[in-house]
Write an enzyme that holds these catalytic residues in place. Sequence first.
Site, short mmCIF file in Angstrom:
data_model
loop_
_atom_site.label_atom_id
_atom_site.label_comp_id
_atom_site.label_asym_id
_atom_site.label_seq_id
_atom_site.Cartn_x
_atom_site.Cartn_y
_atom_site.Cartn_z
N ASN A 18 0.87 -1.18 0.00
CA ASN A 18 0.00 0.00 0.00
C ASN A 18 0.91 1.23 0.00
OD1 ASN A 18 -1.79 2.06 0.48
ND2 ASN A 18 -2.44 1.33 2.50
N LYS B 259 0.06 4.22 -0.28
CA LYS B 259 -0.60 5.39 0.33
C LYS B 259 -0.41 6.62 -0.57
CE LYS B 259 -0.19 3.14 4.77
NZ LYS B 259 -0.05 3.23 6.22
N HIS C 231 -9.52 1.28 5.17
CA HIS C 231 -8.23 1.49 5.85
C HIS C 231 -8.44 2.46 7.02
CE1 HIS C 231 -4.10 2.55 6.69
NE2 HIS C 231 -3.74 1.47 6.01
N GLU D 52 -6.72 4.80 8.08
CA GLU D 52 -6.44 6.21 7.77
C GLU D 52 -7.66 6.87 7.13
OE1 GLU D 52 -2.84 5.46 5.61
OE2 GLU D 52 -1.80 4.98 7.49
N GLU E 280 -5.20 -4.80 10.77
CA GLU E 280 -4.18 -3.76 10.92
C GLU E 280 -4.44 -3.00 12.22
OE1 GLU E 280 -2.29 -2.60 6.86
OE2 GLU E 280 -3.94 -1.25 7.29
N GLY F 117 2.92 2.27 10.85
CA GLY F 117 3.93 3.32 10.72
C GLY F 117 4.65 3.66 12.00
N SER G 69 3.62 -2.16 10.35
CA SER G 69 5.07 -2.24 10.58
C SER G 69 5.65 -3.60 10.20
CB SER G 69 5.41 -1.89 12.03
OG SER G 69 5.07 -0.54 12.31
P1 13P Z 1 3.17 0.37 7.66
O1 13P Z 1 3.68 -0.92 7.05
O2 13P Z 1 3.90 1.57 7.16
O3 13P Z 1 3.09 0.27 9.14
O4 13P Z 1 1.67 0.56 7.13
C1 13P Z 1 0.77 -0.49 7.22
C2 13P Z 1 -0.45 -0.12 6.49
O5 13P Z 1 -1.18 0.77 6.88
C3 13P Z 1 -0.74 -0.84 5.24
O6 13P Z 1 -2.02 -0.59 4.79
#
Ligand code: 13P
Length: 241
Positions: A8, A10, A93, A95, A160, A166, A204
């Site tokens: 992803n 983003k 997601h 976010e 997740e 992150g 992560s």
């Molecule tokens: P990270 O791998 O940067 O922690 O992000 C995970 C994520 O949100 C994948 O959709």
Amino acid sequence: MRPLIAGNWKMNGLTEESAALARGIRHGLGDAAAEVLICPPATQIAAVAAILAGSGIAVGGQHCHTGKFGPHTGEISALMLRDVGATHVILGHSERRADQGESNALIACKVSSALEAGLVPIVCVGETAEERDLGQQQQVVAHQLEGSLPQDFVGVVAYEPVWAIGTGKVPTAADITAMHAFIRAELKRARPTAADARILYGGSMKPGNAAEILALPEVGGGLVGGASLVAEDFLAIIRAA
Ligand code: 13P
């Protein structure tokens, strides 16, 4: 079932760096045991799909609208994603749940539109740090599954934990195992059409922890953020699967 390793990106990737990253992943892939998916920003889907054509690596979107066409300024439909080469779409997601206020009910409508357009939805669920501190993680995830997955759901679920995204923090192997077993049981109980769905772990995931996480029971792959932006790291996670 083969594990699925999904990147992803983003909101990252201008034209040149996206192309270089996609080429790097394509050229380094070799004989991967895993199924591989890349979800670039919408502006790069067509270009990345062209670079990956014939490689076996799939391309996906990061969200879609509930409808097909119409007066929804700035939105992108599942049909449009499909039209430019996407086969998958990430929905729900954390976010977007946080930044765009996406509710479970809205996500369920988006999942239905993705299925109707022939895309494989990857639906994200996961608790916040506060919810885990209160011991509410299963309750939260059960509520998200119940609300975000239409009754006839088929596709992929991604666990997740919000606090792992992150941050470099990862749940213990026991915590991942417990949550994936719980999600499997919930799917079998309440969404029989998705009883065998792959359940990805995300948060992560890095080359250093991928092999251990991906070997856990009911972990059917990974949804990778930061590490998917570095070809070598993403390839190392694919090899770990
Ligand atoms: P990270 O791998 O940067 O922690 O992000 C995970 C994520 O949100 C994948 O959709």
